[in-house]
Design a protein around this motif. Structure first.
Motif, PDB file in Angstrom:
ATOM      1  N   SER A  36      57.523  18.673  97.323  1.00 11.69           N
ATOM      2  CA  SER A  36      56.512  19.674  96.985  1.00 11.69           C
ATOM      3  C   SER A  36      55.399  19.666  98.017  1.00 11.69           C
ATOM      4  O   SER A  36      54.905  20.719  98.442  1.00 11.69           O
ATOM      5  CB  SER A  36      55.922  19.384  95.612  1.00 11.69           C
ATOM      6  N   ILE A  37      55.003  18.462  98.423  1.00 14.19           N
ATOM      7  CA  ILE A  37      53.954  18.375  99.440  1.00 14.19           C
ATOM      8  C   ILE A  37      54.411  19.039 100.731  1.00 14.19           C
ATOM      9  O   ILE A  37      53.655  19.756 101.378  1.00 14.19           O
ATOM     10  CB  ILE A  37      53.579  16.893  99.660  1.00 14.19           C
ATOM     11  N   GLU A  38      55.731  18.811 101.087  1.00 12.13           N
ATOM     12  CA  GLU A  38      56.273  19.456 102.294  1.00 12.13           C
ATOM     13  C   GLU A  38      56.197  20.965 102.178  1.00 12.13           C
ATOM     14  O   GLU A  38      55.819  21.669 103.130  1.00 12.13           O
ATOM     15  CB  GLU A  38      57.729  19.025 102.519  1.00 12.13           C
ATOM     16  N   ILE A  39      56.520  21.489 101.005  1.00 11.48           N
ATOM     17  CA  ILE A  39      56.465  22.943 100.812  1.00 11.48           C
ATOM     18  C   ILE A  39      55.038  23.444 101.009  1.00 11.48           C
ATOM     19  O   ILE A  39      54.778  24.445 101.671  1.00 11.48           O
ATOM     20  CB  ILE A  39      56.998  23.317  99.420  1.00 11.48           C
ATOM     21  N   MET A  40      54.073  22.667 100.430  1.00 10.66           N
ATOM     22  CA  MET A  40      52.673  23.073 100.556  1.00 10.66           C
ATOM     23  C   MET A  40      52.233  23.034 102.013  1.00 10.66           C
ATOM     24  O   MET A  40      51.526  23.923 102.491  1.00 10.66           O
ATOM     25  CB  MET A  40      51.775  22.173  99.703  1.00 10.66           C
ATOM     26  N   LEU A  41      52.720  22.015 102.741  1.00 13.22           N
ATOM     27  CA  LEU A  41      52.368  21.931 104.158  1.00 13.22           C
ATOM     28  C   LEU A  41      52.945  23.111 104.932  1.00 13.22           C
ATOM     29  O   LEU A  41      52.282  23.700 105.789  1.00 13.22           O
ATOM     30  CB  LEU A  41      52.899  20.620 104.748  1.00 13.22           C
ATOM     31  N   ASN A  42      54.162  23.459 104.591  1.00 11.05           N
ATOM     32  CA  ASN A  42      54.779  24.582 105.279  1.00 11.05           C
ATOM     33  C   ASN A  42      54.066  25.886 104.946  1.00 11.05           C
ATOM     34  O   ASN A  42      53.939  26.767 105.808  1.00 11.05           O
ATOM     35  CB  ASN A  42      56.248  24.681 104.899  1.00 11.05           C
ATOM     36  N   ALA A  43      53.585  25.984 103.677  1.00 12.73           N
ATOM     37  CA  ALA A  43      52.811  27.159 103.318  1.00 12.73           C
ATOM     38  C   ALA A  43      51.586  27.259 104.200  1.00 12.73           C
ATOM     39  O   ALA A  43      51.258  28.337 104.732  1.00 12.73           O
ATOM     40  CB  ALA A  43      52.411  27.093 101.844  1.00 12.73           C
ATOM     41  N   ALA A  44      50.918  26.095 104.396  1.00 17.81           N
ATOM     42  CA  ALA A  44      49.741  26.083 105.254  1.00 17.81           C
ATOM     43  C   ALA A  44      50.101  26.473 106.673  1.00 17.81           C
ATOM     44  O   ALA A  44      49.419  27.278 107.320  1.00 17.81           O
ATOM     45  CB  ALA A  44      49.084  24.696 105.222  1.00 17.81           C
ATOM     46  N   GLY A  45      51.275  25.943 107.151  1.00 12.94           N
ATOM     47  CA  GLY A  45      51.721  26.274 108.512  1.00 12.94           C
ATOM     48  C   GLY A  45      51.974  27.766 108.645  1.00 12.94           C
ATOM     49  O   GLY A  45      51.581  28.385 109.646  1.00 12.94           O
ATOM     50  N   LEU A  46      52.621  28.324 107.649  1.00 17.43           N
ATOM     51  CA  LEU A  46      52.917  29.752 107.689  1.00 17.43           C
ATOM     52  C   LEU A  46      51.632  30.553 107.763  1.00 17.43           C
ATOM     53  O   LEU A  46      51.510  31.543 108.500  1.00 17.43           O
ATOM     54  CB  LEU A  46      53.732  30.131 106.455  1.00 17.43           C
ATOM     55  N   LEU A  47      50.614  30.095 107.028  1.00 11.53           N
ATOM     56  CA  LEU A  47      49.332  30.808 107.008  1.00 11.53           C
ATOM     57  C   LEU A  47      48.669  30.751 108.389  1.00 11.53           C
ATOM     58  O   LEU A  47      48.079  31.736 108.844  1.00 11.53           O
ATOM     59  CB  LEU A  47      48.410  30.176 105.968  1.00 11.53           C
TER      60      LEU A  47
END
Lengths: 105, 624
Positions: A36-47
């Motif tokens: 889940s943390i990885e997904i959140m990090l990727n969300a941040a990266g995408l942003l």
């Protein structure tokens, strides 16, 4: 060049972040918490990338590379801790590790 | 000789120091000798100074001995110096001479008591403080002496402190006078602030210079100081402590609660009479209060059965006469009555002590009786004292001074005749109650066997004081008996001379002479037909109970002052202010318990809080 609106990737990033957050809050298993943390990090990266696209600035992509690196390093540490916990408590339940002192003590 | 003035208060102080520090190591005989001799030396020097004064008075009739400077503040300097003028000289002689006689009496009276040297230490300290009070040239130094005598009074009333009742009486006397002293201290501070000096003579000069006659400041200052004086002198409304103060040894009652300390209020007013002349309203209050005191105390004395309580009420009443004289501006008459009263009241108390010694400390007059033959010396001395108290004309000292007061009161403008009538009625009751005691104690059948014997230390003071009670009045006689004016002449430079009397005074004088005889006749009649004895044996009625308790002032003060105060004390005992602090700590602790529950070590819960915090922060940044 296809002109893409920044709205769609930003919305996708927000959705990914919320999915990651819900996973972080809802799942007990530390494997899923890490994921889940990885997904959140990727969300941040995408942003970051979206923001770079919006303002025509390449620095957003540079930040994404950093985030990926950071996520890799963090995951390595996280997995080590997870294995230590698995050895000690024979479970992957994060809530079981709610004591500051040693369980055997 | 005059330069030895400092020794007069210093000698008893030295005695008190020696006895206080190493009294327990000394044999009783040595303690008695040190105690008596230290006051005797003071008396000796005082007499020498008095003789010297008589031969050649110092310039302007004032002797000042500067000792040292106590404190210097911007705008206020307090010197410790001794100031002797005719008024102080009279007081000094009375205090030292009677003090010596009472010390002598005490050596026998207190023989065999535990704390024999302690007793003499206190008594010497009292004499020293009293002399400091009267010799002080500065009001603040006077106040030191004033509190000093208060402390000694407390210590001596509670001398037999093993009995809780005596401790209560001592506390009562101390606290009642303390309450009055607060007003007095306020008055002293007011004078210091307004006049810039507390040295009595310059202060009085400035007061007359700055303040108008009847102005608000002199009235306030004089009134506040008067409250202090009324408290010390046990005058209405502070009279309640004196009857209880009789719990102390009888010689103490004679010295402190009859002859000297309780007249300090009179002395204060006389000392500051210039200030009081600026405050006619206060003088009026003094005379009215004195009239009330005289009658209240005399009526209360009429029904007491304890011989010392009779004498205590009579003291209150007689000091009332002194204040009556002060209220109408007859300062010298007040001082003269102080002189005679000191002699005959000391005599009465010592006689009562001599009787009690031989009757196993029995003080109830109804259990005495028939002592005329078994205790002739006590009988004659008590009779002479009672005659003086009752103001039997010509033969007793009391009649001369009381006459002088009543004559002066008659001529006071305004309410003079009314006050005179109150004084005359008081004189009638005084004669009745004093001879009631004489008849009940010395005549009729004996009720208690007489034991032991009395030696010279008992006899000498009684004889000397009895002689004084008979003769001292001749210092100051009315015109038809030679018109000697020794006291007036002595006091004249300070207090001025009273107004000459007019023709009507003859009738006033005659009334003053007849009334005491009438009072004695009433006492005799009621004794002959057994009225006193019958009433004492019967169940007391409401009026009698009221009189016996001194008009119930104790109960009144108990309900009005003591109980609310004690309720306040009980409320404050657990420190309500502290509860505020305790509340803060309890709230913090409660908050701690609440917040601790959030620290459960669950990572998901922390993450949720983190999230909530972030959202709140963002919301704040976006919307605020």
């Amino acid at each position: 060049m296809v002109s893409l609106s920044w709205h769609a990737p930003a919305t996708l990033a927000a959705m990914l972040f919320i999915i990651g957050l819900i996973g972080l809050l809802a799942r007990r298993s530390l494997i899923f918490v890490l994921m889940s943390i990885e997904i959140m990090l990727n969300a941040a990266g995408l942003l970051f990338i979206t923001a770079g696209m919006r303002w025509g600035n390449p620095q957003g992509q540079i930040m994404f590379i950093f985030v990926i690196n950071l996520a890799g390093a963090e995951l390595a540490l996280g997995l080590i801790l997870l294995l230590r916990l698995r050895n000690r408590l024979t479970t992957l339940d994060g809530d079981a590790a709610n004591r500051l002192r040693d369980v055997q003590a | 000789m005059n330069h030895l003035l400092w020794l007069v208060p210093a000698s008893p102080l030295m005695g008190a120091t020696i006895l206080g520090l190493c009294g327990t190591m000394l044999p009783a005989r040595a303690a008695a000798i040190i105690g008596t001799a230290s006051v005797g030396i003071a008396a000796f020097i005082a007499i020498l100074i008095g003789l010297h004064w008589y031969a050649a008075a110092p310039p302007s009739h004032i002797l000042i001995q500067h000792l040292w400077t106590w404190l210097t503040l911007p705008g206020l300097t307090v010197d410790i110096s001794l100031y002797l003028d005719p008024v102080a000289l009279l007081m000094m002689l009375v205090i030292t001479i009677i003090g010596t006689l009472i010390h002598l009496f005490s050596t026998a009276y207190m023989a065999g008591e535990a704390g024999y040297s302690r007793y003499f230490a206190y008594l010497n300290l009292f004499v020293a403080a009293m002399l400091l009070l009267i010799l002080a040239s500065d009001l603040l130094v006077l106040f030191v002496g004033w509190e000093g005598v208060g402390v000694c009074s407390y210590l001596l009333v509670g001398f037999w402190f093993q009995d809780a009742a005596n401790g209560y009486a001592a506390r009562k006397s101390f606290i009642v006078t303390r309450i009055a002293d607060i007003a007095m201290l306020a008055g002293i501070l007011l004078l210091a602030v307004k006049l810039g000096t507390l040295s009595i003579q310059p202060m009085l000069a400035r007061a007359t210079e700055l303040w108008p006659h009847g102005g608000a400041w002199p009235t306030l200052a004089a009134g506040l100081l008067l409250i202090g004086g009324l408290g010390k002198s046990a005058q209405f409304p502070f009279q309640t402590w004196l009857p209880d103060a009789m719990a102390g040894p009888t010689p103490v009652s004679a010295l402190i609660h009859a002859a000297t300390m309780v007249t300090a209020g009179v002395y204060l007013v006389v000392r500051l009479h210039v200030l009081y002349l600026l405050a006619p309203d206060v003088l009026l209050a003094i005379s009215i209060g004195a009239g009330i005191t005289i009658l209240l105390a005399a009526l209360a004395a009429l029904v007491q059965s304890d011989i010392k309580r009779v004498l205590a009420y009579s003291t209150i009443s007689q000091i009332g006469y002194m204040f009556l004289a002060l209220g109408v501006g007859a300062w010298s008459a007040g001082m003269f009555h102080f002189l005679t009263h000191a002699v005959f009241k000391a005599l009465l108390f010592l006689s009562a002590g001599a009787i009690a010694m031989r009757l196993d400390h029995e003080q109830d007059i109804f259990k005495m009786g028939g002592l005329r033959t078994s205790l002739p010396l006590a009988f004659w001395s008590f009779l002479i004292g009672a005659a003086s108290l009752a103001a039997v004309p010509i033969i007793s000292a009391g009649s001369f001074s009381k006459e002088m007061i009543l004559g002066a009161v008659w001529f006071a403008p305004g309410i003079g005749p009314g006050l005179w009538a109150a004084g005359l009625l008081g004189a009638l009751i005084t004669a009745t109650y004093s001879f009631r005691v004489v008849f009940l104690v010395f005549f009729g059948p004996a009720h208690t066997p007489v034991t032991g014997r009395s030696g010279a230390p008992i006899a000498v003071p009684l004889v000397l004081l009895a002689a004084g009670s008979l003769l001292i009045g001749w210092l100051e006689t009315p015109s038809f008996l030679g018109g000697d004016r020794l006291v007036m002449t002595l006091l004249h430079p300070v207090l001025g001379s009273p107004a000459p009397r007019s023709a009507l005074a003859i009738l006033v004088e005659a009334a003053g002479y007849i009334v005491p005889l009438l009072g004695i006749a009433i006492a005799y009649t009621l004794y002959r037909n057994g009225h006193w004895q019958r009433v004492a044996a019967a169940e007391p009625g409401a009026l009698r109970r009221l009189l016996r308790t001194g008009f119930g002032f104790d109960a009144l003060y108990e309900a009005l002052l003591v109980r609310p105060f004690m309720a306040l004390v009980r409320a404050l005992r657990h420190d309500p202010v502290d509860h505020v602090v305790t509340l803060i700590s309890a709230a913090t602790l409660q908050l701690h318990h609440t917040l601790r529950r959030s620290q459960i070590g669950q990572i998901r819960r922390y993450a949720a809080w983190l999230m909530a915090g972030s959202i709140a922060t963002i919301a704040l940044l976006v919307f605020a």
